[in-house]
Design a protein around this motif. Structure first.
Motif, PDB file in Angstrom:
ATOM      1  N   GLY A 182      43.223  44.561  34.131  1.00 18.33           N
ATOM      2  CA  GLY A 182      42.381  44.422  35.306  1.00 18.33           C
ATOM      3  C   GLY A 182      41.618  45.666  35.702  1.00 18.33           C
ATOM      4  O   GLY A 182      40.754  45.625  36.568  1.00 18.33           O
ATOM      5  N   GLU A 183      41.920  46.802  35.086  1.00 18.34           N
ATOM      6  CA  GLU A 183      41.267  48.069  35.395  1.00 18.34           C
ATOM      7  C   GLU A 183      40.066  48.288  34.487  1.00 18.34           C
ATOM      8  O   GLU A 183      40.129  48.011  33.283  1.00 18.34           O
ATOM      9  N   LEU A 184      38.958  48.788  35.046  1.00 19.77           N
ATOM     10  CA  LEU A 184      37.788  49.159  34.262  1.00 19.77           C
ATOM     11  C   LEU A 184      37.741  50.668  34.111  1.00 19.77           C
ATOM     12  O   LEU A 184      37.998  51.404  35.068  1.00 19.77           O
ATOM     13  N   PHE A 185      37.386  51.126  32.925  1.00 17.52           N
ATOM     14  CA  PHE A 185      37.254  52.545  32.635  1.00 17.52           C
ATOM     15  C   PHE A 185      36.314  52.716  31.459  1.00 17.52           C
ATOM     16  O   PHE A 185      35.944  51.743  30.803  1.00 17.52           O
ATOM     17  N   ALA A 186      35.914  53.953  31.197  1.00 16.07           N
ATOM     18  CA  ALA A 186      35.005  54.255  30.080  1.00 16.07           C
ATOM     19  C   ALA A 186      35.551  55.465  29.328  1.00 16.07           C
ATOM     20  O   ALA A 186      35.013  56.559  29.405  1.00 16.07           O
ATOM     21  N   LYS A 187      36.634  55.241  28.571  1.00 20.71           N
ATOM     22  CA  LYS A 187      37.328  56.332  27.879  1.00 20.71           C
ATOM     23  C   LYS A 187      36.981  56.430  26.400  1.00 20.71           C
ATOM     24  O   LYS A 187      37.195  57.471  25.797  1.00 20.71           O
ATOM     25  N   TRP A 188      36.519  55.319  25.791  1.00 18.18           N
ATOM     26  CA  TRP A 188      36.404  55.287  24.338  1.00 18.18           C
ATOM     27  C   TRP A 188      35.003  54.919  23.877  1.00 18.18           C
ATOM     28  O   TRP A 188      34.276  54.210  24.549  1.00 18.18           O
ATOM     29  N   ASP A 189      34.689  55.372  22.663  1.00 16.54           N
ATOM     30  CA  ASP A 189      33.372  55.075  22.102  1.00 16.54           C
ATOM     31  C   ASP A 189      33.412  53.928  21.086  1.00 16.54           C
ATOM     32  O   ASP A 189      32.442  53.699  20.384  1.00 16.54           O
ATOM     33  N   HIS A 190      34.525  53.195  21.007  1.00 18.63           N
ATOM     34  CA  HIS A 190      34.581  52.076  20.066  1.00 18.63           C
ATOM     35  C   HIS A 190      34.199  50.767  20.756  1.00 18.63           C
ATOM     36  O   HIS A 190      34.153  50.685  21.978  1.00 18.63           O
ATOM     37  N   ASP A 242      17.783  39.083  37.839  1.00 21.79           N
ATOM     38  CA  ASP A 242      18.742  37.975  37.769  1.00 21.79           C
ATOM     39  C   ASP A 242      20.098  38.395  38.311  1.00 21.79           C
ATOM     40  O   ASP A 242      20.513  39.543  38.168  1.00 21.79           O
ATOM     41  N   SER A 243      20.789  37.441  38.888  1.00 24.64           N
ATOM     42  CA  SER A 243      22.162  37.627  39.328  1.00 24.64           C
ATOM     43  C   SER A 243      23.066  37.150  38.195  1.00 24.64           C
ATOM     44  O   SER A 243      22.918  36.032  37.704  1.00 24.64           O
ATOM     45  N   ILE A 244      23.986  38.013  37.787  1.00 26.23           N
ATOM     46  CA  ILE A 244      24.870  37.699  36.666  1.00 26.23           C
ATOM     47  C   ILE A 244      26.319  37.976  37.035  1.00 26.23           C
ATOM     48  O   ILE A 244      26.604  38.687  37.998  1.00 26.23           O
ATOM     49  N   SER A 245      27.206  37.414  36.257  1.00 20.84           N
ATOM     50  CA  SER A 245      28.612  37.794  36.306  1.00 20.84           C
ATOM     51  C   SER A 245      29.009  38.221  34.908  1.00 20.84           C
ATOM     52  O   SER A 245      28.347  37.876  33.919  1.00 20.84           O
ATOM     53  N   LEU A 246      30.079  39.003  34.834  1.00 19.47           N
ATOM     54  CA  LEU A 246      30.567  39.526  33.560  1.00 19.47           C
ATOM     55  C   LEU A 246      32.011  39.078  33.381  1.00 19.47           C
ATOM     56  O   LEU A 246      32.897  39.470  34.150  1.00 19.47           O
ATOM     57  N   LEU A 247      32.248  38.262  32.376  1.00 17.41           N
ATOM     58  CA  LEU A 247      33.575  37.741  32.076  1.00 17.41           C
ATOM     59  C   LEU A 247      34.225  38.635  31.020  1.00 17.41           C
ATOM     60  O   LEU A 247      33.689  38.797  29.924  1.00 17.41           O
ATOM     61  N   ALA A 248      35.346  39.223  31.361  1.00 23.77           N
ATOM     62  CA  ALA A 248      36.060  40.118  30.439  1.00 23.77           C
ATOM     63  C   ALA A 248      36.873  39.310  29.437  1.00 23.77           C
ATOM     64  O   ALA A 248      37.083  38.106  29.598  1.00 23.77           O
ATOM     65  N   HIS A 249      37.373  39.978  28.415  1.00 20.45           N
ATOM     66  CA  HIS A 249      38.199  39.354  27.367  1.00 20.45           C
ATOM     67  C   HIS A 249      39.465  38.731  27.937  1.00 20.45           C
ATOM     68  O   HIS A 249      40.080  37.863  27.318  1.00 20.45           O
ATOM     69  N   THR A 250      39.848  39.140  29.129  1.00 18.37           N
ATOM     70  CA  THR A 250      41.058  38.646  29.787  1.00 18.37           C
ATOM     71  C   THR A 250      40.853  37.280  30.441  1.00 18.37           C
ATOM     72  O   THR A 250      41.811  36.686  30.937  1.00 18.37           O
ATOM     73  N   GLY A 251      39.594  36.807  30.463  1.00 17.26           N
ATOM     74  CA  GLY A 251      39.283  35.566  31.173  1.00 17.26           C
ATOM     75  C   GLY A 251      39.079  35.791  32.662  1.00 17.26           C
ATOM     76  O   GLY A 251      38.994  34.855  33.440  1.00 17.26           O
ATOM     77  N   ARG A 252      38.966  37.048  33.059  1.00 13.67           N
ATOM     78  CA  ARG A 252      38.765  37.435  34.461  1.00 13.67           C
ATOM     79  C   ARG A 252      37.381  38.060  34.623  1.00 13.67           C
ATOM     80  O   ARG A 252      36.875  38.723  33.729  1.00 13.67           O
ATOM     81  N   TYR A 253      36.792  37.845  35.800  1.00 13.22           N
ATOM     82  CA  TYR A 253      35.456  38.369  36.090  1.00 13.22           C
ATOM     83  C   TYR A 253      35.518  39.772  36.673  1.00 13.22           C
ATOM     84  O   TYR A 253      36.416  40.095  37.459  1.00 13.22           O
ATOM     85  N   VAL A 254      34.521  40.596  36.320  1.00 12.26           N
ATOM     86  CA  VAL A 254      34.366  41.911  36.934  1.00 12.26           C
ATOM     87  C   VAL A 254      33.992  41.674  38.392  1.00 12.26           C
ATOM     88  O   VAL A 254      33.132  40.850  38.705  1.00 12.26           O
ATOM     89  N   SER A 255      34.672  42.387  39.288  1.00  9.99           N
ATOM     90  CA  SER A 255      34.546  42.163  40.723  1.00  9.99           C
ATOM     91  C   SER A 255      34.492  43.495  41.458  1.00  9.99           C
ATOM     92  O   SER A 255      35.062  44.484  40.995  1.00  9.99           O
ATOM     93  N   VAL A 256      33.804  43.503  42.609  1.00  7.03           N
ATOM     94  CA  VAL A 256      33.737  44.701  43.446  1.00  7.03           C
ATOM     95  C   VAL A 256      34.257  44.365  44.833  1.00  7.03           C
ATOM     96  O   VAL A 256      33.859  43.374  45.441  1.00  7.03           O
ATOM     97  N   ASN A 257      35.168  45.211  45.320  1.00  5.97           N
ATOM     98  CA  ASN A 257      35.670  45.127  46.682  1.00  5.97           C
ATOM     99  C   ASN A 257      35.530  46.518  47.276  1.00  5.97           C
ATOM    100  O   ASN A 257      36.210  47.446  46.827  1.00  5.97           O
ATOM    101  N   HIS A 258      34.653  46.682  48.245  1.00  8.18           N
ATOM    102  CA  HIS A 258      34.269  47.979  48.783  1.00  8.18           C
ATOM    103  C   HIS A 258      33.699  48.799  47.622  1.00  8.18           C
ATOM    104  O   HIS A 258      32.704  48.410  47.061  1.00  8.18           O
ATOM    105  N   SER A 259      34.344  49.871  47.212  1.00 11.10           N
ATOM    106  CA  SER A 259      33.835  50.644  46.076  1.00 11.10           C
ATOM    107  C   SER A 259      34.679  50.447  44.814  1.00 11.10           C
ATOM    108  O   SER A 259      34.332  50.923  43.749  1.00 11.10           O
ATOM    109  N   ALA A 260      35.789  49.723  44.950  1.00 14.96           N
ATOM    110  CA  ALA A 260      36.682  49.491  43.806  1.00 14.96           C
ATOM    111  C   ALA A 260      36.106  48.405  42.901  1.00 14.96           C
ATOM    112  O   ALA A 260      35.532  47.419  43.365  1.00 14.96           O
ATOM    113  N   ILE A 261      36.278  48.603  41.606  1.00  9.30           N
ATOM    114  CA  ILE A 261      35.806  47.634  40.616  1.00  9.30           C
ATOM    115  C   ILE A 261      36.977  47.287  39.706  1.00  9.30           C
ATOM    116  O   ILE A 261      37.736  48.169  39.292  1.00  9.30           O
TER     117      ILE A 261
END
Length: 171
Positions: free
Chosen positions: A29-37, A59-78
């Protein structure tokens, strides 16, 4: 690289590369940008709010992760924790034109929405329902509204160059 440059469409698998060269990933459920693969954790399915079709700036879009869960924003948390798609899971995509010279200039195409398709390897921003853009600070990903345009600019890439939509004339 024509297969990478074709228009991005609803249902396409994409990767989001940060200015650091690393890709946005999802784990537990956590998003990060640690790897270049470009693996499963870095893959998102684009879902266009208007349904099937080519993705355009504005356009308004949503992003579905490999987990079957959508990327979401609550306040500043993603994060990617929910299987539903409401306003917190929607982002407005904008195309960014980058001119390199003595300094980098970022220019949004907000007034050319109808004619600006989003293509693979385009520079984009993603604005959450809060009005803040997704940004990458080191390996951290947030939507705090803080950061430079460089930190808020992502490169959208096709996963394995495969498109859900077809490559159109002019792509």
């Amino acid at each position: 690289q024509l297969h990478l440059r074709g228009s991005i469409s609803d249902g396409d698998e994409v990767l989001l590369r940060a200015h650091t060269g690393n890709y946005i990933s999802v784990d537990a459920g956590e998003l990060f940008a640690k790897w270049d693969h470009k693996g499963t954790w870095e893959t998102f399915i684009v879902e266009r709010e208007r349904g099937p079709g080519v993705l355009h700036a504005g356009d308004s879009i949503s992003l579905l992760a490999h987990t079957g869960r959508y990327v979401s924003v609550n306040h500043s948390a993603i994060f990617a924790l929910w299987s539903h798609c409401y306003s917190w899971e929607r982002f407005v995509v904008e195309k960014v034109h980058i001119t390199r010279g003595d300094m980098t200039v970022y220019e949004h195409y907000r007034y050319e929405i109808s004619s600006q398709r989003i293509h693979g390897i385009d520079s984009i921003t993603l604005t959450a329902h809060t009005g803040a853009m997704i940004a990458v600070h080191g390996s951290q990903v947030d939507a705090s509204g803080m950061g430079t345009y460089e930190q808020q600019t992502l490169t959208i890439e096709r996963k394995n160059g495969v498109a859900g939509g077809s490559i159109s004339d002019g792509d």
